[in-house]
Design an enzyme around this catalytic site. Structure first.
Site, PDB file in Angstrom:
ATOM      1  NE  ARG A   1       4.463   1.879  -1.237  1.00 17.24           N
ATOM      2  CZ  ARG A   1       5.529   1.041  -0.876  1.00 17.24           C
ATOM      3  NH1 ARG A   1       6.686   1.259  -1.174  1.00 17.24           N
ATOM      4  NH2 ARG A   1       5.617   0.399   0.344  1.00 17.24           N
TER       5      ARG A   1
ATOM      6  CE  LYS B   1       8.119  -9.549 -16.886  1.00 21.48           C
ATOM      7  NZ  LYS B   1       8.349  -8.952 -15.964  1.00 21.48           N
TER       8      LYS B   1
ATOM      9  CB  CYS C   1      -1.037   0.152   1.193  1.00 18.64           C
ATOM     10  SG  CYS C   1      -1.887  -1.706   1.437  1.00 18.64           S
TER      11      CYS C   1
ATOM     12  CD  GLU D   1      11.326 -11.590 -16.424  1.00 18.68           C
ATOM     13  OE1 GLU D   1      11.081 -12.206 -15.479  1.00 18.68           O
ATOM     14  OE2 GLU D   1      11.052 -10.357 -16.679  1.00 18.68           O
TER      15      GLU D   1
ATOM     16  CD  GLU E   1       4.837  -9.713 -13.647  1.00 17.49           C
ATOM     17  OE1 GLU E   1       5.093  -9.281 -12.567  1.00 17.49           O
ATOM     18  OE2 GLU E   1       5.681  -9.653 -14.507  1.00 17.49           O
TER      19      GLU E   1
ATOM     20  CE  LYS F   1       8.384  -1.541 -11.045  1.00 14.34           C
ATOM     21  NZ  LYS F   1       8.492  -2.887 -11.648  1.00 14.34           N
TER      22      LYS F   1
ATOM     23  CG  HIS G   1      11.265 -35.986 -18.243  1.00 11.98           C
ATOM     24  ND1 HIS G   1      11.650 -37.143 -18.532  1.00 11.98           N
ATOM     25  CD2 HIS G   1      12.360 -35.478 -18.766  1.00 11.98           C
ATOM     26  CE1 HIS G   1      12.705 -37.586 -18.843  1.00 11.98           C
ATOM     27  NE2 HIS G   1      13.083 -36.283 -19.032  1.00 11.98           N
TER      28      HIS G   1
ATOM     29  CD1 TRP H   1      -1.874  -5.037  -4.649  1.00 14.73           C
ATOM     30  CD2 TRP H   1      -1.198  -6.172  -2.785  1.00 14.73           C
ATOM     31  NE1 TRP H   1      -1.560  -6.606  -5.054  1.00 14.73           N
ATOM     32  CE2 TRP H   1      -1.093  -6.960  -4.060  1.00 14.73           C
ATOM     33  CE3 TRP H   1      -0.690  -6.416  -1.603  1.00 14.73           C
ATOM     34  CZ2 TRP H   1      -0.491  -8.153  -3.883  1.00 14.73           C
ATOM     35  CZ3 TRP H   1      -0.285  -7.988  -1.565  1.00 14.73           C
ATOM     36  CH2 TRP H   1      -0.246  -8.674  -2.724  1.00 14.73           C
TER      37      TRP H   1
ATOM     38  CG  ASN I   1       2.811  -0.509   3.355  1.00 11.22           C
ATOM     39  OD1 ASN I   1       2.318  -1.359   2.957  1.00 11.22           O
ATOM     40  ND2 ASN I   1       4.204  -0.260   3.386  1.00 11.22           N
ATOM     41  N   GLY I   2       1.231  -2.712   5.502  1.00 10.14           N
ATOM     42  CA  GLY I   2       1.775  -3.856   6.321  1.00 10.14           C
ATOM     43  C   GLY I   2       0.788  -4.958   6.618  1.00 10.14           C
TER      44      GLY I   2
END
Ligand code: G6P
Length: 588
Positions: free
Chosen positions: A27, A469, A2, A465, A472, A583, A488, A74, A100-101
C-alpha cells in the site's frame, strides 16, 4: 496508499505491528513508523525506507508495550523524510496518530491551530489530525467527543488511528478503509484484512464516519452523533493470507508463473453468479466500462469483445476521467467497474457518479470484501489469490479470463473459451519456457531510453499494458499506441536509438503491421517482433505459440511481464515495489 495498523491486547505489540506492516507494504513503502505505550508513555520510532530496512536500523520490533499503532507511508503531502513519516504527535507526546488519505482543508486547519499556539513539525496534511485531537481532548477530557469533533472538521478522505497515553486506541474513517480484526488476545484496527488475517479471519468493516474506541475492556463503535452502532462480523477467506514467495526471488515472478493455472481454472466460480451478471448486462441499453491502470486495459479488451461478439453496446472510459463524461448514463445503463483491489479511489468515484445517474453497478474484483464489491449491485471474483507485486500481472490475466467467460456466455458459446482454456494454459507455459531468452533480450535493452509498442485492434490494449509494465517496473519511457497512428506524429521521434516492439501474431492485423515495421526500420530503429511466426523485418524475435486469434491478448502480455521483470533486475530496481507507486491507490 498508506497502511495503518493498530493493536490493543495482551501480546507484545511491536513485533505484531512490524509483521502486519510487512504484509501491507504494497500500500505504500517509502517510510515506516510505530508508536507503543509503555508505563503510561508513548514511545515512537520512525524512518525512511521499507519495513525490513527500517526495522533493521531502528529495531522497531523491540518497542515495549501491548498497545500501539504502525504505518507505512506513500507520500502525498510533504517529501519522504523521517519527520514526515508517521506516527505524528500533537504538540506533546500524549497522543500519536497514523493516517491514510488526504485532508483537503489541512492548510486552513493548520493556520487555525497555529493561531492558537500549536506547533507543527512535519509538512504533512496528516499532522492536523493529531493537533485537532489534542485540542479537543484538552478542552473536553473525553476521547469519544474529541474524535467526533475532530472528524467533523476534516474535509477529504481519511482513515486514522490514534493512541492516547492512557492506553486507549481510537479510529475513524471516511472514504478510506478501516477494518477491525478480533482475536482472543485483543483487537486489531487495520487498513486491510492482510494486516491481521494471519491471526484471525473475523473482520468488522467500519462504515463511513464510524468511530471506534478500544479501551482496556471494550470495543465500541459510534456514529457521528455519538450513538453506539452495531457492525456485523464478516468471516474472511483464510486463503488470502498465503502471500509467501515460494521458490521465487520476487512476488512478481511468482505471480507471473501462476498465470497458466489461473487461465485453466478461470470461470470455475459459482456459475449462477455469472448467469445473473450476464442477465444484468443483457437487460441494459449500454454497458459503460471503467478501471484504472492495468484494469482499464482489461476494460478496453472487454469493450471489444462485448461489441464484436456479444453485440452489446459498450463504451470505455478511464476511471479518473469518468466523472467528466456522464452524458448518456441513466437508469438503462450498467457501469462495469474492473479493479483488482476494489479500493482504487478513481474507480470508486466513477461508481458513485454513475450510481448518481441511475446506472446499475457491476464489478469484477479480486477481493470480495473490498469497497467496490460492497457498493456494487452484483460482482464477480477473478479468484487469482492475493497479488502482492505492485505491478499487476496475474490479476490482468484473471480479469481477461473472466471477461472471456462472460462474453462467451453472452454470445452463446461463440468463443468456445471453456474448450480452449487448457490449450491457452499450455501456451503460457511454452512462453514461460523461453524465460531465459527473454531475460537475455532484457539485458540487450537495459540502456534503452525509449521503447514504442505498437499493435492493432485487440492487440492495442496489450501495447498499452506492455508499456505500463516497462514504465512501472523498469522505469523506461515506453509508449503503447495503435500501429496505424505511429505515422501520424510519433514517427518523427524514431531514429537509430529507438526500439519498437510490434505485437504481430498471424491474424488479420499482421500484413499491415509488417508494412509499418518496414517504415520504422527504414528510420533506423531496432524492431522487436512478438509473434507466432518469424519475419526478416524483426531484429529481435520473441516467439509465442499460435492460438485462436481472439485469445492472443491472454498470451501476448506475458513476454512484456517477463521482459519488464528482468529489465527491473538489470537496472537494480525492486520489481515488487517500484519507486513512487502503490498497489492500492486510495487517493484521487
Ligand atoms: C495502481 C497500480 C496499478 C494498477 C492500478 C489499478 O495505480 O500501480 O498497477 O493497475 O492501481 O488498480 P486496481 O486495484 O483498481 O486494479
Amino acid at each position: 496508499m498508506c497502511s495503518i495498523i493498530g493493536y490493543k491486547g495482551q501480546l507484545d505489540v511491536a513485533p505484531l505491528l512490524v509483521n502486519s506492516l510487512e504484509r501491507m507494504e504494497y500500500r505504500g513503502y517509502d517510510s515506516v513508523g510505530i508508536a507503543t505505550i509503555n508505563d503510561g508513555k508513548i514511545i515512537l520510532k520512525k524512518g525512511v525506507g521499507k519495513v525490513a530496512d527500517v526495522n533493521k536500523r531502528l529495531d522497531l520490533g523491540s518497542l515495549p508495550g501491548d498497545t500501539g499503532v504502525g504505518h507505512t507511508r506513500w507520500a502525498t503531502h510533504g517529501s519522504v523524510t523521517n519527520t514526515n513519516a508517521h506516527p505524528h504527535y500533537g504538540c506533546t507526546d500524549s497522543i500519536a496518530i497514523v493516517h491514510n488519505g488526504i485532508i483537503e482543508n489541512h492548510k486552513e486547519l493548520r493556520e487555525e491551530l497555529i493561531g492558537i499556539g500549536h506547533i507543527f513539525k512535519s509538512d504533512t496534511d496528516s499532522e492536523v489530525i493529531a493537533h485537532l485531537l489534542e485540542k479537543y481532548y484538552v478542552d473536553q477530557k473525553n476521547i469519544k467527543k474529541a474524535v467526533i469533533d475532530t472528524c467533523k472538521r476534516l474535509e477529504g478522505a481519511y482513515a486514522f488511528v490514534a493512541v492516547f497515553e492512557d492506553g486507549t486506541i481510537c479510529g475513524s474513517r471516511y472514504n478510506e478503509p478501516l477494518i477491525i480484526g478480533s482475536v482472543d488476545t485483543g483487537h486489531f484496527i487495520s487498513s486491510d484484512i492482510l494486516g491481521f488475517l494471519e491471526y484471525t479471519n473475523k473482520a468488522i468493516y467500519l462504515e463511513n464516519r464510524d468511530t471506534v474506541i478500544l479501551d482496556s475492556k471494550t470495543l465500541q463503535i459510534f456514529d457521528m452523533e455519538g450513538n453506539p452502532v452495531n457492525r456485523p462480523i464478516t468471516q474472511v477467506a483464510w486463503e488470502l493470507a498465503s502471500v509467501d514467495k515460494g521458490k521465487y526471488a520476487h512476488h512478481t515472478l511468482k505471480e507471473i508463473h501462476e498465470q497458466p493455472v489461473i487461465v485453466e481454472k478461470a470461470g470455475t466460480q459459482n456459475l449462477d453468479r455469472v448467469k445473473e451478471f450476464c442477465n444484468i448486462v443483457r437487460n441494459s441499453r449500454t454497458v459503460f466500462l471503467t478501471g484504472s491502470g492495468t484494469s482499464y486495459h482489461c476494460a478496453l479488451i472487454a469493450k471489444h469483445l462485448l461489441s464484436n461478439f456479444a453485440k452489446i453496446h459498450a463504451e470505455t472510459m478511464v476511471s479518473s476521467e469518468f466523472q467528466y463524461t456522464l452524458d448518456g448514463i441513466d437508469n438503462t445503463s450498467v457501469l462495469l467497474a474492473i479493479s483488482q483491489s476494489g479500493e482504487t479511489a478513481d474507480v470508486l468515484q466513477a461508481v458513485k457518479a454513475a450510481k448518481h445517474m441511475g446506472a446499475r453497478i457491476l464489478s469484477i474484483v479480486n477481493i470480495p470484501t473490498s469497497s467496490l464489491a460492497r457498493i456494487s449491485d452484483w460482482f464477480l471474483l477473478i479468484e487469482c489469490g492475493p497479488e502482492v507485486g505492485v505491478a499487476a500481472t496475474k490479476s490482468f490475466t484473471a480479469q481477461l479470463s473472466l471477461i472471456y467467460t462472460i462474453v462467451d456466455r453472452l454470445c452463446n458459446g461463440c468463443l468456445s473459451f471453456e474448450a480452449d482454456k487448457a490449450f491457452l494454459g499450455g501456451a503460457l507455459r511454452e512462453i514461460l519456457d523461453t524465460e531465459i531468452e527473454i531475460h537475455r533480450i532484457a539485458e540487450r535493452l537495459r540502456d534503452a531510453t525509449d521503447i514504442y509498442i505498437i499493435g492493432r485492434s485487440i492487440h492495442y490494449p496489450i501495447a498499452l499494458e506492455g508499456a505500463l509494465k516497462l514504465k512501472e517496473l523498469a522505469y523506461i519511457h515506453a509508449e503503447g499506441m495503435t500501429a496505424g497512428e505511429l505515422k501520424h506524429g510519433p514517427l518523427a521521434l524514431i531514429g537509430s536509438n529507438s526500439y519498437v516492439i510490434i505485437i504481430n501474431p498471424n491474424d488479420t492485423t499482421s500484413n499491415d503491421n509488417i508494412a509499418t515495421a518496414h517504415e520504422i526500420k527504414a528510420r533506423g530503429a531496432t524492431i522487436i517482433g512478438i509473434s507466432d511466426r518469424p519475419n526478416d523485418v524483426y531484429d529481435i524475435f520473441i516467439k509465442i505459440p499460435s492460438v485462436k486469434s481472439i485469445f492472443y491478448p491472454i498470451i501476448e502480455v506475458l513476454p512484456f511481464q517477463i521482459l519488464a521483470y528482468y529489465l527491473a533486475l538489470a537496472k537494480n530496481a525492486d520489481p515488487d515495489y517500484p519507486r513512487n507507486l502503490a498497489k492500492s491507490v486510495t487517493v484521487k
